[in-house]
Design a protein around this motif. Structure first.
Motif, PDB file in Angstrom:
ATOM      1  N   SER A  50      -4.799   5.477 -16.422  1.00  0.00           N
ATOM      2  CA  SER A  50      -5.902   4.517 -16.256  1.00  0.00           C
ATOM      3  C   SER A  50      -5.653   3.557 -15.097  1.00  0.00           C
ATOM      4  O   SER A  50      -6.524   3.330 -14.246  1.00  0.00           O
ATOM      5  CB  SER A  50      -6.101   3.729 -17.560  1.00  0.00           C
ATOM      6  N   PHE A  51      -4.458   2.987 -15.039  1.00  0.00           N
ATOM      7  CA  PHE A  51      -4.157   2.043 -13.957  1.00  0.00           C
ATOM      8  C   PHE A  51      -3.941   2.793 -12.647  1.00  0.00           C
ATOM      9  O   PHE A  51      -4.179   2.247 -11.559  1.00  0.00           O
ATOM     10  CB  PHE A  51      -2.925   1.212 -14.296  1.00  0.00           C
ATOM     11  N   GLY A  52      -3.477   4.037 -12.738  1.00  0.00           N
ATOM     12  CA  GLY A  52      -3.282   4.832 -11.527  1.00  0.00           C
ATOM     13  C   GLY A  52      -4.572   5.013 -10.767  1.00  0.00           C
ATOM     14  O   GLY A  52      -4.588   4.982  -9.517  1.00  0.00           O
ATOM     15  N   ASP A  56       0.840  -1.198   0.000  1.00  0.00           N
ATOM     16  CA  ASP A  56       0.000   0.000   0.000  1.00  0.00           C
ATOM     17  C   ASP A  56       0.878   1.251   0.000  1.00  0.00           C
ATOM     18  O   ASP A  56       1.898   1.301   0.693  1.00  0.00           O
ATOM     19  CB  ASP A  56      -0.907   0.005   1.228  1.00  0.00           C
ATOM     20  N   TYR A  57       0.447   2.238  -0.755  1.00  0.00           N
ATOM     21  CA  TYR A  57       1.179   3.489  -0.952  1.00  0.00           C
ATOM     22  C   TYR A  57       2.532   3.283  -1.643  1.00  0.00           C
ATOM     23  O   TYR A  57       3.433   4.112  -1.545  1.00  0.00           O
ATOM     24  CB  TYR A  57       1.365   4.262   0.374  1.00  0.00           C
ATOM     25  N   GLY A  58       2.623   2.165  -2.359  1.00  0.00           N
ATOM     26  CA  GLY A  58       3.799   1.937  -3.185  1.00  0.00           C
ATOM     27  C   GLY A  58       3.797   2.875  -4.379  1.00  0.00           C
ATOM     28  O   GLY A  58       2.814   3.580  -4.655  1.00  0.00           O
ATOM     29  N   SER A  59       4.905   2.897  -5.101  1.00  0.00           N
ATOM     30  CA  SER A  59       5.063   3.831  -6.220  1.00  0.00           C
ATOM     31  C   SER A  59       5.567   3.102  -7.463  1.00  0.00           C
ATOM     32  O   SER A  59       6.566   2.381  -7.410  1.00  0.00           O
ATOM     33  CB  SER A  59       6.060   4.939  -5.834  1.00  0.00           C
ATOM     34  N   ILE A  60       4.863   3.310  -8.565  1.00  0.00           N
ATOM     35  CA  ILE A  60       5.268   2.737  -9.853  1.00  0.00           C
ATOM     36  C   ILE A  60       5.584   3.882 -10.799  1.00  0.00           C
ATOM     37  O   ILE A  60       4.773   4.800 -10.971  1.00  0.00           O
ATOM     38  CB  ILE A  60       4.153   1.865 -10.469  1.00  0.00           C
ATOM     39  N   LEU A  83       7.548  11.094   0.594  1.00  0.00           N
ATOM     40  CA  LEU A  83       7.323  12.529   0.395  1.00  0.00           C
ATOM     41  C   LEU A  83       6.298  12.805  -0.697  1.00  0.00           C
ATOM     42  O   LEU A  83       5.758  13.910  -0.772  1.00  0.00           O
ATOM     43  CB  LEU A  83       8.646  13.223   0.049  1.00  0.00           C
ATOM     44  N   THR A  84       6.046  11.805  -1.544  1.00  0.00           N
ATOM     45  CA  THR A  84       5.125  12.020  -2.680  1.00  0.00           C
ATOM     46  C   THR A  84       3.962  11.030  -2.625  1.00  0.00           C
ATOM     47  O   THR A  84       3.499  10.540  -3.651  1.00  0.00           O
ATOM     48  CB  THR A  84       5.890  11.872  -4.020  1.00  0.00           C
ATOM     49  N   ARG A  85       3.489  10.766  -1.431  1.00  0.00           N
ATOM     50  CA  ARG A  85       2.432   9.755  -1.237  1.00  0.00           C
ATOM     51  C   ARG A  85       1.118  10.110  -1.923  1.00  0.00           C
ATOM     52  O   ARG A  85       0.300   9.229  -2.188  1.00  0.00           O
ATOM     53  CB  ARG A  85       2.176   9.564   0.272  1.00  0.00           C
ATOM     54  N   LYS A  86       0.890  11.368  -2.206  1.00  0.00           N
ATOM     55  CA  LYS A  86      -0.374  11.756  -2.816  1.00  0.00           C
ATOM     56  C   LYS A  86      -0.218  12.214  -4.282  1.00  0.00           C
ATOM     57  O   LYS A  86      -1.105  12.871  -4.826  1.00  0.00           O
ATOM     58  CB  LYS A  86      -1.028  12.873  -1.993  1.00  0.00           C
ATOM     59  N   GLU A 131      -7.924   1.157  -5.025  1.00  0.00           N
ATOM     60  CA  GLU A 131      -8.016  -0.125  -4.311  1.00  0.00           C
ATOM     61  C   GLU A 131      -6.879  -0.366  -3.318  1.00  0.00           C
ATOM     62  O   GLU A 131      -7.093  -0.982  -2.269  1.00  0.00           O
ATOM     63  CB  GLU A 131      -8.057  -1.268  -5.326  1.00  0.00           C
ATOM     64  N   HIS A 132      -5.665   0.129  -3.641  1.00  0.00           N
ATOM     65  CA  HIS A 132      -4.519  -0.179  -2.771  1.00  0.00           C
ATOM     66  C   HIS A 132      -3.621   1.032  -2.488  1.00  0.00           C
ATOM     67  O   HIS A 132      -2.533   0.864  -1.940  1.00  0.00           O
ATOM     68  CB  HIS A 132      -3.674  -1.299  -3.396  1.00  0.00           C
ATOM     69  N   HIS A 133      -4.085   2.215  -2.857  1.00  0.00           N
ATOM     70  CA  HIS A 133      -3.307   3.444  -2.639  1.00  0.00           C
ATOM     71  C   HIS A 133      -1.936   3.408  -3.318  1.00  0.00           C
ATOM     72  O   HIS A 133      -1.003   4.081  -2.872  1.00  0.00           O
ATOM     73  CB  HIS A 133      -3.111   3.725  -1.136  1.00  0.00           C
ATOM     74  N   VAL A 134      -1.820   2.615  -4.384  1.00  0.00           N
ATOM     75  CA  VAL A 134      -0.560   2.545  -5.127  1.00  0.00           C
ATOM     76  C   VAL A 134      -0.535   3.662  -6.154  1.00  0.00           C
ATOM     77  O   VAL A 134      -1.507   3.868  -6.896  1.00  0.00           O
ATOM     78  CB  VAL A 134      -0.390   1.175  -5.811  1.00  0.00           C
ATOM     79  N   ARG A 135       0.551   4.400  -6.189  1.00  0.00           N
ATOM     80  CA  ARG A 135       0.709   5.525  -7.116  1.00  0.00           C
ATOM     81  C   ARG A 135       1.305   5.049  -8.431  1.00  0.00           C
ATOM     82  O   ARG A 135       2.217   4.224  -8.434  1.00  0.00           O
ATOM     83  CB  ARG A 135       1.642   6.569  -6.512  1.00  0.00           C
TER      84      ARG A 135
END
Length: 360
Positions: free
Chosen positions: A176-178, A141-145, A240-243, A184-188
């Protein structure tokens, strides 16, 4: 200088090939910032490239994978979770290749089988990667792609060819996937639109050296280097860029917002001056040629007048018929000289009415 922004985080870097590649720099920065990572590239790149040296340097595992193969991608995520001890926190997609560019096919003469490969390798692989990760619950959760893009996704750059289409699709997939993965999982999911960078892949684009110089002159801050892009990437991987998600983030020294820079304008004006000088030189030579032709045209009738005149003046006992013949020649050539003189007086018409001198 390390900020420990990725301390305790786990990640996967796709696409590190050699020291010139951005993914290579990102891998080094990620480990420097405290992350544990795995590397992935094609089996051929792993065998033939330098990624093994990077693996040894960073003490991380290399997992060979064809990024267009869902099975291979699933294996990368499964093996990474096993090696790293759980779901990963960040993923970098730094993959792109166009057979059409390599074969120097122009955009209006694409090979469609090659285009399909371009899109699959450079963009659809991003979708396959995210989809595989989501189904395996491989990203925390809150991972970054992140995926690396280029401004040609929105603007036309001659020579970038079908890679522009691939980058446009890449950015669309991120949006779209973002939305889905974020909800669903807070993934960026984001893309970074990087300056032209002299990587192995980038150097294959026609006129890349000129494009690099042009962008550097246009950008108020100059081109962003591979190292600077790596800095941006690890900030995007950090908390630092969670949102920040579903964005195409320009990292190009301001190039994407510039219409015409001062340096580019100066270069343009210098080019105009050179063109103007060349034009003046061309006009000068045209004038020289013109007046040389006129001189030849005037000399001919003058010679034809001078000859008969000398016959009349210097020959003794010349009969009237001979005199008449000589005078006729002199008259014809006098009229020819008069005609040429009139044309010269009307030469201003060459600018206003396309008037041309008749040398016949």
């Amino acid at each position: 200088m390390s900020y420990n922004l990725l301390k305790g985080k786990r990640g996967i870097i796709f696409g590190a090939l050699n020291e010139q590649s951005i993914a290579w720099k990102v891998a080094e920065k990620a480990v420097e910032e405290g992350a544990a990572i795995t590397l992935s590239n094609t089996p051929v790149a792993v065998r033939m490239g330098e990624v093994s040296a990077l693996s040894e340097k960073l003490n991380c595992e290399v997992i060979p994978a064809d990024a267009t193969s869902v099975e291979d991608l699933e294996n990368v995520f499964k093996r990474s979770m096993e090696v790293l001890g759980g779901p990963v926190d960040f993923v970098l997609h730094s993959i792109g290749m166009s057979p059409n560019v390599r074969k120097k096919r122009t955009y209006d003469d694409l090979d469609y089988d090659m285009l399909e490969k371009t899109l699959d390798i450079s963009a659809v692989s991003f979708h396959k990667m995210i989809q595989a990760a989501k189904k395996l619950n491989a990203i925390a959760d809150y991972g970054s792609i992140l995926a690396l893009s280029y401004v040609a996704a929105q603007r036309t750059f001659y020579g970038y060819n079908d890679m522009a289409d691939a980058k446009a699709l890449l950015e669309s997939i991120a949006r779209s996937f973002g939305y889905i993965y974020g909800r669903e999982h807070h993934v960026r999911v984001n893309t970074i639109s990087q300056s032209p960078t002299m990587t192995t892949a980038g150097s294959g684009v026609k006129g890349m050296d000129k494009l690099f110089d042009f962008a550097n002159r246009m950008s108020p801050l100059g081109n962003a280097s591979a190292d600077e892009c790596a800095d941006y990437c690890f900030v995007m991987f950090s908390d630092l860029t969670r949102k920040v998600t579903m964005q195409n983030l320009f990292h190009d020294g301001g190039f994407s917002s510039i219409g015409m820079s001062l340096r580019a304008m100066a270069t343009y004006e210098k080019g105009l001056e050179i063109l103007e000088a060349e034009k003046e030189k061309e006009i000068y030579h045209a004038k020289i040629d013109f007046f040389t032709n006129i001189a030849h045209e005037i000399r001919t009738p003058l010679t034809l007048i001078k000859g008969p005149l000398e016959n009349i003046l210097h020959k003794e006992n010349i009969d009237r018929n001979t005199i008449r013949e000589n005078l006729d020649v002199m008259e014809r050539n006098t009229l020819r000289l008069l005609d040429l003189t009139n044309q010269l007086l009307d030469f201003r018409k060459t600018d206003t009415k396309g008037f041309r001198l008749n040398f016949m």
